[in-house]
Structure formats: C-alpha cells, structure tokens
Write an enzyme that holds these catalytic residues in place. Structure first.
Site, PDB file in Angstrom:
ATOM      1  CB  SER A 138      -0.258 -47.403   9.935  1.00 44.44           C
ATOM      2  OG  SER A 138      -1.017 -48.547   9.582  1.00 44.44           O
ATOM      3  CE1 TYR A 151       0.439 -49.315  14.951  1.00 46.70           C
ATOM      4  CE2 TYR A 151      -0.905 -50.149  13.130  1.00 46.70           C
ATOM      5  CZ  TYR A 151       0.285 -49.612  13.598  1.00 46.70           C
ATOM      6  OH  TYR A 151       1.320 -49.371  12.726  1.00 46.70           O
TER       7      TYR A 151
END
Length: 262
Positions: A138, A151
C-alpha cells in the site's frame, strides 16, 4: 508453451478476486485462497479456478494448504493480496488487538507463505525458467498519516520484508514484485476498517473522480507477471489521478485549468 500456475490469496473479494479473474483471462491456472469457502466456490465455478479455504494466520492450516497445492502440480507464482486494516485511531488510542491483527495478517502471514512456497517456486523455476512472487502492499507503507499508525506500521513492515526477500533471492530466477496501491474503492476494505459503518466508508470516496478499482490493480499484477522473465518490476506505486499524494486528494470533477487562471 507452459501453462503457468499461480496461487492468489485474499481471493474471496476485492483485489484478490479481481486478480483471479484477470489471470484466468490471461490463460493462467489459478488456485484461489481465502477464508470464506462459499465465496471462493462461487468464484471457482465462474472462472474455472481451483479454490482452497484457509486462514493464513493459522500456521498448521498454511502448512496443509502448501502441501495440498504442491501435490496438485507446480507453482509458478505466489500473489499475496490478503491483508487489511482495522481502525483509524491515533497512536495513543490504538487498540492492541487491532494492531496485533494487522501485523498478523499483513506481515506474519506473508512470511509464512514465503517460507512455505519458496521450495515449490524453486522447483518450477528450475524446470520452466523462472518463478514469481507478487505482494500487494500500500502507499500507506510509504507515507504515514494521522489515524493510520497501525496500518502504516504493518504495511511498512511487509514492504521491508519484500525488499529483503528480493536481495536474499539475488542470483535465483525468482522475481519479487511489490504493488503499492493508493485509494482503491472496493466493497470491503474501508467498510471493514471502519467497523461496518457503511456511511462512513462511502464518505471516504465521496466526490473523488474515479478512484482505482480492484480490476485496475489486478490488471497491473497480470501485466507484471506476464512481462519477459528477465524483467522485474521492483515496486509499482499506483494511484488514481485525483490522488496526487497520500495526503492530497481532489474531490469533484477533474478539469483542465483555464489559461491565465490564478
């Protein structure tokens, strides 16, 4: 002409499901892996992929998965899509259970899969010239943002794992590809992150002109796997045009700036 065989994790929805479809369209044999057996079975019936249900946070289950897949034929590619986010808390308010879950599914599951599948990938590469690993991380691995600490940390750790693996495999015909998407509008990622709050999840994408789709990311994965075997796409960072950076997102229709506009 060898029919290549790929294992795709996270295949019951989103990018994983789209990747199964894309690779099947490109002529690959595909083993679709995820926890939800019913969704996997429906995908398998529609696409002709094989389907195996597995919880990647369960070491014994992963060992059994690798044994079952290896017994059925060669493995030319591992496409690790499975992962996820939970919560948008500040670091000081973070829930340890959420952070631990994110590390388990994004990092430890990835290490477990690499360790288990590398012997199979080496066998395939020895016979057919090369093998591949693809990891969907990501842009959260590249740039921190408020409320993303857990995250950010998990995806950054996964990204470092991938970079270390590429160096450790130097000299072997095994490619290591990282795909780092920005904003992707899928049915479940943000919904799960926000605890099932549909209104809050849709607000994330409100007014954004064409966020990436799961099919967009799958297309890039398929392209990377189908380049000539000596070509390695180390890191592919992809975003919608409306997202110029992790923190810079245009809402509303994209338009060309008129001449002489201040």
């Amino acid at each position: 002409m060898v029919t290549r065989r790929a294992v795709v994790t996270g295949a019951s929805s989103g990018i994983g499901e789209a990747t199964v479809r894309d690779l099947r369209d490109r002529g690959w044999d595909v083993v679709a892996v995820a926890r939800r057996a019913e969704r996997l079975q429906a995908l398998a019936e529609e696409t002709g992929a094989s389907a195996i249900s597995c919880d990647l946070t369960d070491g014994d289950a992963v060992t059994a998965l690798i044994g079952e897949i290896g017994a059925a034929g060669p493995v030319h590619a591992l496409v690790q899509v499975a992962g996820g986010a939970r919560g948008t808390d500040r670091v000081e308010d973070g829930r340890i259970d959420d952070w631990q879950w994110m590390y388990e599914v994004n990092v430890l599951a990835t290490q477990r899969l690499v360790a288990g599948f590398l012997p199979l990938l080496r066998r395939a590469a020895a016979v057919d010239g090369h093998a591949d690993t693809v990891f969907v991380t990501s842009t959260a691995a590249q740039t921190a943002y408020p409320g993303g600490g857990g995250y950010n940390a998990a995806k950054a750790a996964e990204s470092m794992l991938v970079k270390a693996l590429r160096q450790e495999l130097n000299g072997e015909p095994i490619r290591v590809v990282e795909v780092a998407p920005g904003m992707v509008h899928t049915e479940e990622f943000t919904l799960n992150r926000l605890g099932g709050d549909k209104a809050a999840a849709e607000a994330v994408y409100a007014g954004v002109d064409d966020p990436l789709t799961a099919a967009d990311v799958a297309d890039v994965i398929g392209y990377a796997l189908n380049t000539p075997g000596h070509v390695n796409l180390d890191l592919i960072t992809m975003r919608p045009v409306a997202q110029s950076a992790q923190h810079l997102l245009a809402r509303g229709a994209l338009r060309v700036r008129p001449e002489h506009e201040d």
